[in-house]
Design a protein around this motif. Sequence first.
Motif, mmCIF file in Angstrom:
data_model
loop_
_atom_site.group_PDB
_atom_site.id
_atom_site.type_symbol
_atom_site.label_atom_id
_atom_site.label_comp_id
_atom_site.label_asym_id
_atom_site.label_seq_id
_atom_site.Cartn_x
_atom_site.Cartn_y
_atom_site.Cartn_z
ATOM 1 N N ILE A 165 -17.429 55.549 2.641
ATOM 2 C CA ILE A 165 -15.852 55.668 2.313
ATOM 3 C C ILE A 165 -14.912 56.308 2.224
ATOM 4 N N GLY A 166 -15.743 58.453 1.683
ATOM 5 C CA GLY A 166 -15.218 59.328 1.156
ATOM 6 C C GLY A 166 -15.527 60.203 3.068
ATOM 7 N N ALA A 180 -18.499 56.342 -16.107
ATOM 8 C CA ALA A 180 -19.987 55.925 -16.289
ATOM 9 C C ALA A 180 -21.121 55.295 -16.372
ATOM 10 N N CYS A 181 -22.394 55.532 -15.792
ATOM 11 C CA CYS A 181 -23.256 54.347 -16.068
ATOM 12 C C CYS A 181 -24.178 54.164 -17.498
ATOM 13 N N THR A 182 -24.304 52.679 -18.386
ATOM 14 C CA THR A 182 -24.229 52.674 -19.257
ATOM 15 C C THR A 182 -25.612 52.111 -19.151
ATOM 16 N N ASP A 183 -26.274 51.613 -18.443
ATOM 17 C CA ASP A 183 -27.348 50.391 -18.312
ATOM 18 C C ASP A 183 -28.968 51.556 -17.596
ATOM 19 N N GLY A 184 -29.351 50.978 -16.934
ATOM 20 C CA GLY A 184 -31.035 51.146 -16.785
ATOM 21 C C GLY A 184 -30.376 52.705 -15.144
ATOM 22 N N LEU A 185 -28.931 51.693 -14.681
ATOM 23 C CA LEU A 185 -28.578 52.770 -13.493
ATOM 24 C C LEU A 185 -29.088 54.683 -13.834
ATOM 25 N N ALA A 186 -28.069 54.825 -15.701
ATOM 26 C CA ALA A 186 -27.936 56.070 -15.816
ATOM 27 C C ALA A 186 -29.350 56.596 -15.124
ATOM 28 N N SER A 187 -30.496 55.733 -15.068
ATOM 29 C CA SER A 187 -31.725 56.735 -15.141
ATOM 30 C C SER A 187 -31.410 57.730 -13.149
ATOM 31 N N ILE A 188 -30.723 57.267 -12.553
ATOM 32 C CA ILE A 188 -31.042 57.494 -10.912
ATOM 33 C C ILE A 188 -29.323 58.358 -10.496
ATOM 34 N N LYS A 189 -28.462 57.614 -11.341
ATOM 35 C CA LYS A 189 -27.705 58.534 -10.727
ATOM 36 C C LYS A 189 -26.211 58.715 -12.082
ATOM 37 N N GLU A 190 -25.019 59.433 -12.086
ATOM 38 C CA GLU A 190 -24.009 58.956 -12.867
ATOM 39 C C GLU A 190 -23.420 57.931 -13.772
ATOM 40 N N THR A 191 -22.897 57.888 -12.160
ATOM 41 C CA THR A 191 -21.517 56.671 -11.987
ATOM 42 C C THR A 191 -21.798 55.915 -11.383
ATOM 43 N N THR A 192 -21.381 54.528 -11.719
ATOM 44 C CA THR A 192 -21.633 53.422 -10.961
ATOM 45 C C THR A 192 -19.505 52.708 -10.309
ATOM 46 N N THR A 193 -19.573 52.076 -9.470
ATOM 47 C CA THR A 193 -18.125 51.514 -8.433
ATOM 48 C C THR A 193 -18.838 50.270 -9.644
ATOM 49 N N VAL A 194 -17.560 49.491 -10.113
ATOM 50 C CA VAL A 194 -16.949 48.790 -11.267
ATOM 51 C C VAL A 194 -16.118 47.746 -9.953
ATOM 52 N N ALA A 195 -15.507 47.353 -9.671
ATOM 53 C CA ALA A 195 -14.625 47.164 -9.013
ATOM 54 C C ALA A 195 -14.731 47.506 -7.387
ATOM 55 N N LEU A 196 -14.154 48.374 -7.225
ATOM 56 C CA LEU A 196 -13.828 49.320 -5.193
ATOM 57 C C LEU A 196 -14.059 50.223 -5.166
ATOM 58 N N ASP A 197 -14.417 50.639 -4.289
ATOM 59 C CA ASP A 197 -13.602 51.962 -3.732
ATOM 60 C C ASP A 197 -12.832 51.902 -2.223
ATOM 61 N N TYR A 198 -12.080 52.790 -2.029
ATOM 62 C CA TYR A 198 -11.177 51.827 -1.063
ATOM 63 C C TYR A 198 -10.652 53.279 -0.010
ATOM 64 N N GLY A 199 -10.808 53.347 0.876
ATOM 65 C CA GLY A 199 -9.704 54.242 1.713
ATOM 66 C C GLY A 199 -9.524 54.146 2.857
ATOM 67 N N GLU A 200 -8.689 54.273 3.598
ATOM 68 C CA GLU A 200 -8.122 53.683 4.904
ATOM 69 C C GLU A 200 -8.861 54.906 5.845
ATOM 70 N N MET A 201 -8.076 54.439 7.868
ATOM 71 C CA MET A 201 -8.403 55.543 8.491
ATOM 72 C C MET A 201 -7.731 54.870 9.210
ATOM 73 N N ASP A 224 -8.456 58.664 5.347
ATOM 74 C CA ASP A 224 -7.814 59.204 6.049
ATOM 75 C C ASP A 224 -6.486 60.076 4.425
ATOM 76 N N ILE A 225 -7.223 59.190 3.451
ATOM 77 C CA ILE A 225 -6.430 59.243 2.373
ATOM 78 C C ILE A 225 -7.481 59.384 1.199
ATOM 79 N N PRO A 226 -6.808 59.990 0.250
ATOM 80 C CA PRO A 226 -8.205 60.189 -1.459
ATOM 81 C C PRO A 226 -8.207 58.746 -1.423
ATOM 82 N N VAL A 227 -9.571 58.497 -1.519
ATOM 83 C CA VAL A 227 -10.180 57.220 -1.966
ATOM 84 C C VAL A 227 -9.541 57.211 -3.318
ATOM 85 N N VAL A 228 -9.598 55.801 -3.065
ATOM 86 C CA VAL A 228 -8.446 55.464 -4.714
ATOM 87 C C VAL A 228 -10.837 54.458 -5.060
#
Length: 180
Positions: free
Chosen positions: A23-24, A37-58, A28-32
Amino acid sequence: MDRKITYKLVFIGAPGSGKSTCIGAVSDIPVVSTDVACTDGLASIKETTTVALDYGEMSLGDGERLLLYGLPGQSRFTFMFDTVAENLAGVVMLIDASSAAPLEGLEETLRTYAGRIGETPFVAAINKVQGNVDALREQVAETLRRHGLVGPVIVVDARRREDMALIFDLVFLCAEYSDV
């Protein structure tokens, strides 16, 4: 009255597969973003995770727009698909080739979104490729077939706008043929 068309595209896949990056790369707009921050097992592979959605437009030209939604990879957020499903043009299913178990991530995505993926044109996009991916591409296609799904399986670099344009073309082409 000249009415402009708005399309919607959803990106799904295991955590870390590249949904936010896709999406990034094209928005054409700044991505929402709803990354936290990851607080579960994902923390070992990435710092942050999406909890609702990412949004962009083109912009597609002539006033037409493509709305881009990146949905969380965890099954507890499946309800977000229903939130954006109305008038959905297609689904991009991302597979992280650099993962220790890319097919397990794909299987989880297919279980999470079972019954939703087959209703909408989709493209399976293998991302984060290093080296030859022919065997993985065939394994992805076979996994899709086992789930009763048939669609294009392509290799992309989620950071490249040109690769995202290929995905969009394939989704819209699949949509055309599904209407026949």
